[in-house]
Scaffold this motif. Sequence first.
Motif, mmCIF file in Angstrom:
data_model
loop_
_atom_site.group_PDB
_atom_site.id
_atom_site.type_symbol
_atom_site.label_atom_id
_atom_site.label_comp_id
_atom_site.label_asym_id
_atom_site.label_seq_id
_atom_site.Cartn_x
_atom_site.Cartn_y
_atom_site.Cartn_z
ATOM 1 N N PHE A 33 25.227 7.037 -11.905
ATOM 2 C CA PHE A 33 25.091 7.622 -13.031
ATOM 3 C C PHE A 33 25.711 9.155 -13.021
ATOM 4 O O PHE A 33 26.710 9.428 -13.727
ATOM 5 C CB PHE A 33 23.895 7.620 -13.477
ATOM 6 N N GLY A 34 25.478 9.820 -12.166
ATOM 7 C CA GLY A 34 25.821 11.263 -12.055
ATOM 8 C C GLY A 34 27.315 11.425 -11.896
ATOM 9 O O GLY A 34 27.869 12.220 -12.531
ATOM 10 N N GLU B 131 29.023 10.084 -15.155
ATOM 11 C CA GLU B 131 28.845 11.186 -16.407
ATOM 12 C C GLU B 131 29.784 12.398 -16.042
ATOM 13 O O GLU B 131 30.434 12.832 -17.011
ATOM 14 C CB GLU B 131 27.266 11.887 -16.197
ATOM 15 N N LYS B 132 29.965 12.758 -14.719
ATOM 16 C CA LYS B 132 31.073 13.865 -14.597
ATOM 17 C C LYS B 132 32.263 13.189 -15.068
ATOM 18 O O LYS B 132 33.136 14.132 -15.635
ATOM 19 C CB LYS B 132 31.212 13.987 -13.006
ATOM 20 N N ALA C 271 33.091 10.874 -17.283
ATOM 21 C CA ALA C 271 33.155 10.852 -18.721
ATOM 22 C C ALA C 271 33.670 12.211 -19.397
ATOM 23 O O ALA C 271 34.139 12.135 -20.582
ATOM 24 C CB ALA C 271 31.669 10.514 -19.331
ATOM 25 N N ASN C 272 33.223 13.273 -18.796
ATOM 26 C CA ASN C 272 33.698 14.610 -19.194
ATOM 27 C C ASN C 272 34.571 15.224 -18.546
ATOM 28 O O ASN C 272 35.102 16.301 -18.729
ATOM 29 C CB ASN C 272 32.521 15.718 -19.135
ATOM 30 N N VAL D 18 32.810 6.003 -19.717
ATOM 31 C CA VAL D 18 31.659 6.015 -20.739
ATOM 32 C C VAL D 18 31.306 4.421 -21.041
ATOM 33 O O VAL D 18 30.195 3.938 -21.143
ATOM 34 C CB VAL D 18 32.186 6.411 -22.194
ATOM 35 N N ILE E 175 28.986 2.944 -18.148
ATOM 36 C CA ILE E 175 27.669 3.645 -18.251
ATOM 37 C C ILE E 175 26.933 2.673 -19.200
ATOM 38 O O ILE E 175 25.845 2.322 -19.144
ATOM 39 C CB ILE E 175 27.665 4.938 -18.722
ATOM 40 N N LYS F 156 19.453 5.910 -21.423
ATOM 41 C CA LYS F 156 21.001 6.116 -21.624
ATOM 42 C C LYS F 156 21.493 5.861 -23.128
ATOM 43 O O LYS F 156 22.583 6.401 -23.462
ATOM 44 C CB LYS F 156 21.379 4.566 -20.759
ATOM 45 N N TRP G 294 21.313 9.397 -24.162
ATOM 46 C CA TRP G 294 22.368 10.124 -23.536
ATOM 47 C C TRP G 294 23.646 9.528 -24.320
ATOM 48 O O TRP G 294 24.439 10.746 -24.601
ATOM 49 C CB TRP G 294 22.505 9.538 -22.013
ATOM 50 N N PHE H 181 25.876 12.516 -26.074
ATOM 51 C CA PHE H 181 27.379 12.672 -25.715
ATOM 52 C C PHE H 181 28.391 12.619 -26.811
ATOM 53 O O PHE H 181 29.627 13.415 -26.774
ATOM 54 C CB PHE H 181 27.760 11.465 -24.815
#
Length: 932
Positions: A714-715, A718-719, A721-722, A739, A742, A752, A755, A759
């Motif tokens: 997930f980490g 997440e990176k 996704a951005n 995205v 996830i 989530k 999250w 997001f």
Amino acid sequence: MLEWLLTIGATELGKAIFEQGLKLGQTAAEDYVKDFFKGCLKEGVAAAKPEVAKKAVAGALQAFLLLVTEELEDQELSKAEIRDRYDPALIQFVKDDLVKPILGQAFEKDCSAIDSAALATLWAQATLRGKPFPAMPEGFDWQRIGGEYLKKVRRIVRETPELRSLLETALLEDIARNTAHLNKQISPGFDVAKYRDSLQTSYGYLKLSTIDTTDQQYRVKLWKMFIEQTVREDLRQTSEVLKTSEVSESEALEHDRREYFQQPSRKVLEVINSQIPDFSEKSGISTGFSERGVILGDPGAGKSTLLQYLALEWVESQTSEVSKTSEVSARLPLLIELREYAIAQTNSFLEFLHRGRGVDWQFDQQQLHQYLQEHPTLVMFDGLDEVFDRPTQAAITDDIIRFAQQYPHAQILITSRIIGYSPERLQHAGFRHFTIQPLDTDEIHEFINRWYTLALGNDPDKDRLVTRLKEAISNSQAIRNLADNPLLLTMMAILNRRQELPRDRADLYDQASRVLLYHWDVDHKKLNLPLDTIGRREKQEMLRLIAYDMQAGEEGLKGNLISADRLTRILTDYLRDQGFSEPREKANKLIDQLRHRNFILCDRGADTYGFVHRTFLEYFCAVEIVHRFEKQRTLTFEQLRDEVFGNHWQDETWHETLRLVSSMLNVHFSSNIVDYLLEQNGENEEFANVFLAAHCFSEIKNRNSLSAISTKLFGCLEKLANYTGFDRLDDYKINVPAVSIIASLWKDDPIKLAWLKNFVLIAYRDNSRDQAIREIAKYWKYEIEILSWFKNIVEQSTFGFSVLITIFARISRDWKNDPNTLTWLMKCTKSENEEIRHVALQELALTWAKDQIALSSVTQLNLLDLNLLDLFLDSAAHDIDYWARRTALQALLTHYPTHPKTLELLRDRAENDPDEQLRQWAQEQLTQRSQQ
């Protein structure tokens, strides 16, 4: 950097190239042109008038010289060094008698590549010939220059009417000569009525022999079974087009978002027919399909079935009232299977059809050419991805582009797998790209109902089977994830007759292969060959060995071909090792059987074979890898990790096989594989390692005990996704799937969901924010607070246009049955925010008016129709925003074209609208109506 080339006007270019650049007089310049076209056929560009030819050569030289200097700059040479050391040598180089005809090759009508290697050699050997040229820097790419130069020359030819005319004349002469040669036998003629019957024979029924032919009642008509897919246009297309015009990149991106999100996913036949009104035309670029399009999809998504259906739609339109409203159905369809075309090695598509390859029918080449010139046609090229040789694929792509230019009346459709497809060439040629979307629940249920009705008729067991399959899909996430693919859903429908469905994809493939192997057993009994001792285990082992051997070949899993000699050797060696007598004879007879019937393997022509569907190649390859690891122990875990996954995670064509391997391994090994992939540096491969790791993680059946690896994955996602490390358009390929993954992996996790909602508020890119909204609507739409949350976002009015488009589309479709939804939409049309008004009007026009009017007659409008009519009339007349007025007026023209107030308001807008652009648009609409 030869700056003077950039300052010359087009009318003076030919003269300047020779006089300033090459320092040639009139006579010498004419001699140069003759030498330049020395290798070209005299009836082509070489036959052009001297001034035309001179200008063409000048343009080609300009392109070549600039490409070389740009490449030198890319090698980090200074402009001064290029000017002082390389410019004089370049001038001498293009004057070389050996170089000129190589550059001239690009003007040949059939040229697919110039001899870049020869150019490199001539430069390197210049010193030996008395011309001391400076050495090119290490890494200087002559091949790239050759490819780009060829594109520039083709553009010169396209944009020069005299040259284009000469090449078209040469093409006609080629066709005439070729047709005369082919017609030394009897001409096949041009019988459209018999061609219709041939299409019905070739494509009238689903080709279920690739899945199951043990039941004779499975003779299902494709026409009745076809489920229309939805498609979405490729996000990058419009911005790529705009980047060639006079707009900034940021403007192109903003336009891209608006164009993409302006329309929801659309039914493919509506897109192809271009019947949908354009509510979002803000720059003159249509959101319709256009006359050139590419349909992309995953394996088994129904790409080939779609083209076959379009051919049958024309057949039906000739004999019934079924499709008289369809423009496409009125066009003569020509369907070319590109795999067959590549094998046939004919000179052109027309010759291919003349010889009767593919559909068992022939068209006289000369008559077909004439027909294409004068009549609308639908020309479909199926399976560009199945041309595995890259140079051949590139050449065929160029052939298609030239075909489209030669026959402007033809609508062109191409299909291809997504993996391994490169869109650039066809995008630049004006082809729009659409991707087939997975089947939704309603489409899946429609497929199941239709399938069992057509396959079983009044069989009393039909209802039970329909219910069992629907419940299996509803109750099992694993089966539900597979059922959105038409090929796999067809397999499920067949397997469901015999047993309850397995819940695992690999198990599903295993059961499907057993059906095929059973049919192989049945057919063996028809042969004079004692094969009864070859059991299912032996057959599966042979198929595993064949798949494993194919993936180890030069093309690997990208190809689905094996030569007859290689296939014979594998089967013979296996049968010998297993103690069978006369192994080669048995191998030959097995292969002979494949020539006549399709089982898991089938005859591909030209003494080659392949799996009936790449799915089976990938599955059996995965099974063999796992067998070598778990059973034979010839593959250690370290080798599995480093050599199988480590060597192939960068190659997308391997991902399906690697996912299947993960699904078959013990959870301990699978989780270690995921961890290993996450540790790789995949930035240069667009983080393929992370995405593959996520897909492998999704294959693990019990993930509850893997909290550490779940957190780590997930980490990483997440990176991504951005992520903003690439160009914005390329970031789209990183942000959006991150995205999406996830949401799908943790769809049962309320943390989530929180999250994703956060997001949406903080995302840096609109495209990833939009994706988060879609995923929330997809997986959590039944949560009570989600609808209120969406409405609150709209009321905040702090997000961009594309976000509003996405939210309104989701609310309008997912909560359409909510009695408050329509009221809320109509309330939004009175918002102070002009974008909210515009989007609300558009959603009412696209969804609500269309659906409601379809249920009522033009003369008997229901109350909802009247409410919408009044709303559109009021907005078109009084809204202060140009686009809101335009959207409402377009809705009136589309849904209420015969209402007297529509014409009255259109005339008023044409004369009195405060916006000049809208007045002009309204005047154009009036003109069109007067001509109808």
